[in-house]
Design a protein around this motif. Structure first.
Motif, PDB file in Angstrom:
ATOM      1  N   UNK A 192      41.666  55.301   9.722  1.00 32.15           N
ATOM      2  CA  UNK A 192      41.865  53.896   9.343  1.00 32.15           C
ATOM      3  C   UNK A 192      43.320  53.430   9.475  1.00 32.15           C
ATOM      4  N   UNK A 193      44.154  54.189  10.150  1.00 33.47           N
ATOM      5  CA  UNK A 193      45.574  53.833  10.237  1.00 33.47           C
ATOM      6  C   UNK A 193      45.749  52.467  10.900  1.00 33.47           C
ATOM      7  N   UNK A 194      45.218  52.308  12.097  1.00 29.83           N
ATOM      8  CA  UNK A 194      45.436  51.062  12.828  1.00 29.83           C
ATOM      9  C   UNK A 194      44.743  49.884  12.139  1.00 29.83           C
ATOM     10  N   UNK A 195      43.518  50.091  11.649  1.00 30.11           N
ATOM     11  CA  UNK A 195      42.820  49.019  10.939  1.00 30.11           C
ATOM     12  C   UNK A 195      43.628  48.547   9.737  1.00 30.11           C
ATOM     13  N   UNK A 196      44.245  49.482   9.032  1.00 28.96           N
ATOM     14  CA  UNK A 196      45.055  49.129   7.859  1.00 28.96           C
ATOM     15  C   UNK A 196      46.268  48.312   8.271  1.00 28.96           C
ATOM     16  N   UNK A 237      42.767  58.973  19.976  1.00 31.07           N
ATOM     17  CA  UNK A 237      43.187  60.320  20.383  1.00 31.07           C
ATOM     18  C   UNK A 237      43.111  61.317  19.224  1.00 31.07           C
ATOM     19  N   UNK A 238      43.182  60.829  18.001  1.00 29.27           N
ATOM     20  CA  UNK A 238      43.146  61.717  16.835  1.00 29.27           C
ATOM     21  C   UNK A 238      41.758  62.289  16.564  1.00 29.27           C
ATOM     22  N   UNK A 239      40.724  61.660  17.082  1.00 27.54           N
ATOM     23  CA  UNK A 239      39.378  62.004  16.642  1.00 27.54           C
ATOM     24  C   UNK A 239      38.968  63.453  16.903  1.00 27.54           C
ATOM     25  N   UNK A 244      37.373  68.571  13.781  1.00 21.16           N
ATOM     26  CA  UNK A 244      37.420  69.992  13.400  1.00 21.16           C
ATOM     27  C   UNK A 244      37.589  70.181  11.899  1.00 21.16           C
ATOM     28  N   UNK A 245      37.899  69.126  11.167  1.00 26.61           N
ATOM     29  CA  UNK A 245      38.114  69.278   9.725  1.00 26.61           C
ATOM     30  C   UNK A 245      36.844  69.705   8.993  1.00 26.61           C
ATOM     31  N   UNK A 246      35.682  69.484   9.616  1.00 26.47           N
ATOM     32  CA  UNK A 246      34.409  69.862   8.999  1.00 26.47           C
ATOM     33  C   UNK A 246      34.104  71.352   9.166  1.00 26.47           C
TER      34      UNK A 246
END
Length: 294
Positions: A192-196, A237-239, A244-246
């Protein structure tokens, strides 16, 4: 101070015996600053604050403040379940030279909104450096309501809030109630960085910046320069990293990824264990997919 930009949510490097690895903490600090981050955020969720002793927290802060040497602001986590202890730790961090305090809501026993208000107010009243509120209800069991943020936003020491709820409506509600105040709303969920930023927020505390600091910084810098296509590309690009966090418990997958990107941050602290071999294989594929972009 004006709170803005990208603050990596620093991992706490550990050696194989799960002691703090001071040399790698210095390495990580310098790597992130050289990558263009706007500040450093330590002793948060990905920093395993809940698994560190008070003495270890103080030592991490001492190293960060000394290593950063004024190049970027240093923010450290001091919140907890006991207001008096949080005040003592906050005052100690101020003495060390921290620039900003991040104060998480209490957890385990969910306080009322009125109790939260006085918790944050009493901590902010006890120090002369700024305070950032920290909302992460999935881990604490309590949500910091916009009405409470509105009450706190007028406090001269409380300069912002980091929201890690993952609920963009919460971020929007914080932005709305803080209008007219000198108050920054930060994304704590990296998707949510860009949306914020587009909605009127001022930045992010980003765990992914441990592994991909230049990519995360480019979201903010491109947005700031009006290059929204570039900002969106960096956001997307972060996705693969976030996916992998899961593969394990926080922060085990991110620690393995950051290690594979070149900073040997070591294992998480028990009872959290390093990711298994199957997860390592998947994380390696993810790292290879980024090639040399960072």
């Amino acid at each position: 101070m004006e709170l803005k930009g990208i603050y990596p949510a620093l991992l706490t490097p550990m050696d194989e015996k799960e002691n703090i690895n001071e040399a790698v903490l210095k390495q990580l600090t310098n790597h992130l600053i050289k990558s263009g981050v706007h500040g450093l955020f330590a002793l948060g969720t990905n920093g395993e604050f809940h698994a560190l002793t008070t003495e270890e927290k103080v030592r991490v802060a001492e190293i960060l403040v000394k290593e950063a040497a004024g190049r970027v602001p240093v923010m450290v986590g001091t919140g907890g379940n006991n207001t008096a202890e949080a005040i003592l730790l906050s005052q100690k961090m101020e003495q060390i030279g921290a620039d900003v305090l991040s104060v998480i809501t209490p957890y385990f026993i969910p306080p009322t909104q009125d109790e939260l208000y006085y918790y944050f107010k009493e901590i902010a009243d006890s120090v002369s450096i700024p305070v950032l509120l920290y909302n992460i209800p999935s881990k604490t069991g309590v949500n910091l309501e916009a009405s409470t943020v509105k009450r706190l936003a007028s406090h001269p020491k409380i300069i912002g809030v980091k929201d890690s709820s993952g609920n963009f409506d919460t971020i929007l509600s914080y932005i709305e109630v803080a209008k007219g105040e000198d108050f920054s709303v930060f994304a704590g969920t990296d998707s949510l960085i860009l949306k914020t930023l587009k909605a009127g927020g001022q930045g992010a505390v980003a765990a992914t910046a441990n592994a991909l600091p230049k990519v995360v910084v480019s979201i903010y810098d491109s947005w700031k320069n009006g290059e929204l296509d570039k900002a969106e590309e960096a956001q997307q690009t972060l996705q693969p990293l976030r996916d992998t966090f899961a593969l394990g418990s926080i922060p085990a997958p991110l620690k393995k990824a950051t290690e594979l990107f070149g900073i040997p941050v070591g294992p998480p602290r028990s009872p959290i264990k390093p990711v298994n071999e199957e997860a390592v294989t998947n994380i390696k594929k993810m790292v290879q997919s980024y090639e040399s972009i960072n």
